[in-house]
Design an enzyme around this catalytic site. Structure first.
Site, PDB file in Angstrom:
ATOM      1  N   TYR A 155       0.913  -1.058  -0.114  1.00  0.00           N
ATOM      2  CA  TYR A 155      -0.013   0.031  -0.085  1.00  0.00           C
ATOM      3  C   TYR A 155       0.862   1.244  -0.107  1.00  0.00           C
ATOM      4  CZ  TYR A 155      -3.895   3.071   1.903  1.00  0.00           C
ATOM      5  OH  TYR A 155      -4.656   3.967   2.017  1.00  0.00           O
ATOM      6  N   LYS A 184      -1.386  -1.096  -4.489  1.00  0.00           N
ATOM      7  CA  LYS A 184      -2.460  -0.118  -4.585  1.00  0.00           C
ATOM      8  C   LYS A 184      -1.811   1.212  -4.392  1.00  0.00           C
ATOM      9  CE  LYS A 184      -5.763   2.396  -1.668  1.00  0.00           C
ATOM     10  NZ  LYS A 184      -6.466   2.683  -0.477  1.00  0.00           N
TER      11      LYS A 184
END
Length: 339
Positions: A155, A184
């Site tokens: 992330y 992400k």
């Protein structure tokens, strides 16, 4: 000169493609703002029926840093029950496992697996940002991935990690780990996205955008979806961009993308506005009429009246589209390839 493609083998378990909602935490109106599990159960089921391809808990939108370890486990168990009761027990649930130490993140990964999560989402450590060298950063991810029973998604969100940014070299190196499956990119760096998608196939290392306002550019560049706070407010519209695009209706997808991008501007301003928008546009549909259910957890404050009205004005462009899309029904059907 052609780009050298990775020769990594396919990963054993990949995050299914599509649009994911980083689910907000909902609270009681008591002074200590306990988790309102009944409200979160209703919200989870609405998001799935709205066409979301997966749900993410204990990310930034979920206010993970404001939840206790026990609260995180309880939220995940409740989410798994919500989707199981809908008839899709294997529906993808991603759990944030971000801690400031390797040990903490490993513990959170174990908790998440036991509570029913399918995948793990991990921010880099950032408390002593100047001490997070390349070796520290990459070692952290590898150590957690070694110990995690859940596949790990990197992330990247410099805005909440003191500016620490997983660059394309870092992510390329981490993709080599058999239990690190995706990233992400809430950094919104489309150039980084292209560097990764031109190197790896989606079954080697998948790339997701960090919001839906650049979902079409993400997909056109080889990404496989996004994780978007807008899904908390208008799940049907945001999921539909992906569904239209993947079915070949790209002109329709682009038209919807334009409207979603305008509405999502409110989510980019603050989490408080995202939560207010969810309460305003979705609360009544869920039977949740107390605005305090959608307040941020203290010490953070709800938006003032001016900001609330601005949010309503900005987000209202999606109301007609959202209301025109039918909910999905489940039981004997499938969601995102799960039975």
């Amino acid at each position: 000169m052609p780009i050298t493609k990775s020769t990594l083998p396919k990963k054993a378990k990949m995050l299914p493609p599509g649009v994911y909602t980083p689910v907000i935490s909902l609270y009681t109106s008591t002074p200590t703002q306990e988790i309102d599990h009944s409200a979160m159960y209703a919200h989870a089921q609405y998001l799935v029926r709205g066409g979301m391809h997966g749900l993410v808990y204990q990310g930034t939108n979920g206010e993970a840093v404001l939840l206790s370890r026990e609260e995180k486990k309880a939220v995940l168990r409740n989410a798994r029950k919500a989707v199981t009761d809908l008839g899709v027990p294997d529906y993808p649930i991603v759990a944030g496992i971000s801690g400031q130490s390797t040990n903490e993140s490993i513990e959170l990964a174990k908790d998440a697996e036991e509570a029913g999560a399918s995948f793990a989402l991990l921010l880099p450590p950032s408390f002593w940002a100047k001490s997070v060298t390349e070796d520290v950063l990459r070692g952290f991810y590898r150590d957690v991935a070694d110990a995690s029973g859940l596949p790990v998604i990197c992330y990247n969100f410099p805005g909440v990690t003191s500016g620490i940014d997983l660059n394309s070299d870092d992510l390329t190196a981490l993709a080599d780990h058999p239990n690190i499956i995706a990233t992400k990119l809430t950094c919104g760096n489309v150039g980084k996205l292209v560097r990764l998608t031109s190197t790896f196939s989606p079954d080697q290392f998948s790339v997701y955008g960090g919001s839906s306002d650049f979902l079409i550019p993400t997909l056109e560049a080889g990404g496989v979806g996004c994780v978007t706070g807008m899904g908390n407010v208008f799940p049907k519209s945001t999921a539909r961009i992906y569904d239209l695009w993947i079915s070949g209706k790209k002109d329709e997808a682009r038209q919807l993308q334009e409207v979603v991008a305008h509405a999502e501007w409110a989510c980019k301003k603050s989490l408080a506005l995202t939560k207010f928008g969810a309460g305003h546009f979705l609360g009544k549909k869920l039977g949740l009429t107390d605005p305090k259910t959608f307040y941020p957890r203290r010490p953070y404050a709800p938006p003032n009246e001016k900001a609330q009205q601005w949010t309503v004005d900005v987000m209202s462009v999606l109301v007609e589209e959202e209301d025109s899309i039918a909910e999905k029904s489940f039981g004997k059907g499938q969601v995102n390839g799960t039975k």
